[in-house]
Write a protein that holds these residues in place. Sequence first.
Motif, short mmCIF file in Angstrom:
data_model
loop_
_atom_site.label_atom_id
_atom_site.label_comp_id
_atom_site.label_asym_id
_atom_site.label_seq_id
_atom_site.Cartn_x
_atom_site.Cartn_y
_atom_site.Cartn_z
N SER A 187 -38.85 -15.88 7.90
CA SER A 187 -39.58 -15.88 9.17
C SER A 187 -38.66 -15.61 10.36
CB SER A 187 -40.31 -17.22 9.36
OG SER A 187 -39.42 -18.31 9.33
N ALA A 188 -37.40 -16.06 10.29
CA ALA A 188 -36.49 -15.81 11.42
C ALA A 188 -36.21 -14.32 11.57
CB ALA A 188 -35.18 -16.57 11.22
N ALA A 189 -35.99 -13.63 10.47
CA ALA A 189 -35.75 -12.18 10.52
C ALA A 189 -37.00 -11.43 10.96
CB ALA A 189 -35.28 -11.68 9.17
N ALA A 222 -34.45 -10.90 2.33
CA ALA A 222 -35.03 -11.06 0.99
C ALA A 222 -36.47 -10.58 1.06
CB ALA A 222 -34.97 -12.54 0.58
N TYR A 223 -37.20 -10.75 -0.04
CA TYR A 223 -38.63 -10.45 0.00
C TYR A 223 -39.44 -11.69 0.31
CZ TYR A 223 -43.20 -8.59 -1.03
OH TYR A 223 -44.52 -8.19 -0.91
N GLY A 224 -38.93 -12.87 -0.09
CA GLY A 224 -39.65 -14.11 0.16
C GLY A 224 -40.53 -14.51 -1.00
N LEU A 236 -35.89 -9.87 14.40
CA LEU A 236 -35.52 -8.47 14.19
C LEU A 236 -36.71 -7.55 13.96
CD1 LEU A 236 -32.50 -8.99 11.74
CD2 LEU A 236 -32.40 -8.65 14.22
N GLY A 237 -37.87 -8.13 13.70
CA GLY A 237 -39.02 -7.31 13.32
C GLY A 237 -38.96 -6.88 11.87
N TYR A 238 -38.19 -7.60 11.07
CA TYR A 238 -38.04 -7.29 9.64
C TYR A 238 -39.37 -7.46 8.92
CZ TYR A 238 -36.34 -8.01 4.80
OH TYR A 238 -36.12 -7.95 3.44
N ASP A 239 -39.74 -6.45 8.13
CA ASP A 239 -41.01 -6.47 7.41
C ASP A 239 -40.81 -5.80 6.05
OD1 ASP A 239 -43.69 -6.73 6.76
OD2 ASP A 239 -44.30 -4.94 7.86
N PRO A 240 -40.33 -6.55 5.05
CA PRO A 240 -40.01 -5.93 3.77
C PRO A 240 -41.23 -5.31 3.11
CG PRO A 240 -40.02 -8.33 3.57
CD PRO A 240 -40.12 -8.01 5.04
N GLN A 241 -41.07 -4.08 2.66
CA GLN A 241 -42.19 -3.31 2.12
C GLN A 241 -42.25 -3.32 0.60
OE1 GLN A 241 -44.53 -1.66 4.34
NE2 GLN A 241 -43.42 -3.18 5.54
N TYR A 242 -41.18 -3.74 -0.05
CA TYR A 242 -41.08 -3.59 -1.50
C TYR A 242 -40.88 -4.92 -2.19
CZ TYR A 242 -40.31 1.26 -0.14
OH TYR A 242 -40.43 2.51 0.41
N PHE A 270 -35.44 -11.72 -5.54
CA PHE A 270 -34.89 -10.38 -5.69
C PHE A 270 -35.39 -9.47 -4.56
CE2 PHE A 270 -34.77 -12.08 -10.03
CZ PHE A 270 -33.45 -11.85 -10.35
N CYS A 271 -34.45 -8.69 -4.01
CA CYS A 271 -34.75 -7.89 -2.82
C CYS A 271 -34.36 -6.44 -3.05
CB CYS A 271 -33.98 -8.46 -1.62
SG CYS A 271 -34.39 -7.67 -0.05
N TYR A 272 -35.33 -5.55 -2.96
CA TYR A 272 -35.09 -4.12 -3.20
C TYR A 272 -34.25 -3.52 -2.08
CZ TYR A 272 -36.02 0.77 -4.36
OH TYR A 272 -35.87 2.10 -4.68
N ILE A 273 -33.43 -2.55 -2.42
CA ILE A 273 -32.45 -1.97 -1.50
C ILE A 273 -33.07 -1.44 -0.21
CG2 ILE A 273 -32.52 0.23 -2.76
CD1 ILE A 273 -29.52 -1.28 -0.81
N ASP A 274 -34.25 -0.86 -0.27
CA ASP A 274 -34.83 -0.29 0.95
C ASP A 274 -35.19 -1.37 1.96
OD1 ASP A 274 -34.47 2.14 -0.19
OD2 ASP A 274 -36.58 2.71 -0.29
N ASN A 275 -35.50 -2.58 1.50
CA ASN A 275 -35.70 -3.70 2.42
C ASN A 275 -34.40 -4.04 3.14
OD1 ASN A 275 -38.36 -3.96 1.43
ND2 ASN A 275 -37.75 -5.46 -0.11
N VAL A 276 -33.30 -3.98 2.42
CA VAL A 276 -31.98 -4.30 2.98
C VAL A 276 -31.56 -3.24 3.99
CG1 VAL A 276 -29.54 -4.58 2.41
CG2 VAL A 276 -31.29 -5.63 0.98
N VAL A 277 -31.82 -1.98 3.68
CA VAL A 277 -31.52 -0.91 4.63
C VAL A 277 -32.30 -1.14 5.93
CG1 VAL A 277 -31.80 1.56 5.09
CG2 VAL A 277 -30.90 0.79 2.87
N GLN A 278 -33.58 -1.47 5.80
CA GLN A 278 -34.39 -1.74 6.98
C GLN A 278 -33.78 -2.85 7.84
OE1 GLN A 278 -38.30 -4.20 8.13
NE2 GLN A 278 -38.55 -3.04 6.25
N ALA A 279 -33.36 -3.93 7.20
CA ALA A 279 -32.79 -5.06 7.94
C ALA A 279 -31.53 -4.67 8.68
CB ALA A 279 -32.51 -6.22 6.99
N ASN A 280 -30.66 -3.89 8.05
CA ASN A 280 -29.42 -3.45 8.69
C ASN A 280 -29.70 -2.57 9.90
OD1 ASN A 280 -26.54 -3.90 7.30
ND2 ASN A 280 -28.13 -4.01 5.72
#
Length: 329
Positions: free
Chosen positions: A299-301, A255-257, A305-311, A226-236
């Motif tokens: 890991s690819a993101a 995702a959160y991983g 992209l520098g993706y770093d999910p916070q939630y 499950f992935c919180y919306i703010d993580n998805v906004v960050q990725a976009n």
Amino acid sequence: MKLDVKKKWLITGVAGFIGSNLLEYLLQNNQQIVGVDNFSTGFQRNLDEVKDLVGDTKWQNFTFVEGDLCNFDICNKACDGIDVVLHQAALGSVPRSIADPVRSHANNTTAIVNMLKAAVDNKVKRFVYASSSSVYGDHPDLPKQEDKIGNQLSPYAVTKYCCELYAQVFAKTYGIETIGLRYFNVFGRRQDPDGAYAAVIPLWFKAIMQNDAPFINGDGETSRDFCYIDNVVQANILAGITENNLALNRVYNVAYGDRTTLNQLFNYLKSIIAPNSTLQPIYRDFRSGDVRHSLADISAARGGLGYDPQYKLTDGLNLAVKWYQEFLK
């Protein structure tokens, strides 16, 4: 995350769950946005809520186009002068696609072809689009890695895989920069709890708040990332602004991983919403087209992209509950 660059963005599906959250973020960061929606699954109330949150001055940076992306003229009009497309519009839901595959194909596959062609014609530089973890289908490996997919298990999954294939072909043939984001079970504020195809978390928020027993398909040991919306906004946003050429024309897990079973999810939600309740779920048959387990390798993101999910899940649930309490009262 603060956005320092200035661009003109197009959000398709802007009145929907993910689209309206992208709109809110971009307006708060003083960007110029065009949004398209036909209100098939989006709502005017989402746009109204964003307007109230950002204020009248920032709202002036938003232009809304009502229309269907199956109409190429709408796509062409919307892409005029755009730097980055965030293509979120789709008919989600595996069961909906099984019930009506023709409509799912039109809204998911035909629409992205129209949008890609319109973006090329209008010399749009970057095209970021929503894909889905459903493309992994029956591939057994966990965690899911982008280069290992199996046979898709539903018309919805096929449409999302088609989106990826069309994006790759348009990148090679016409030179447009594309990035696909494979979403894993996104949840959060403004995700609709009503309707026949509502996702599990908003459905259960509503049920538990109203002291109704939620349904679990199967034995409850099915698991999701499950992935919180703010993580998805960050990725976009990262996909829209990255200057890493090696990150382009690829797809990434968003995702959160981490993996949570439906039984664990129910217990988390009950502890947040009604900790003293004796409510228990009702178990029923497994649902056609569903995969048993889902977990993303992100890991690819992270690297591209520098993706770093916070939630993580519990963080997101604690934030989302405030919105649902207000929405459902």
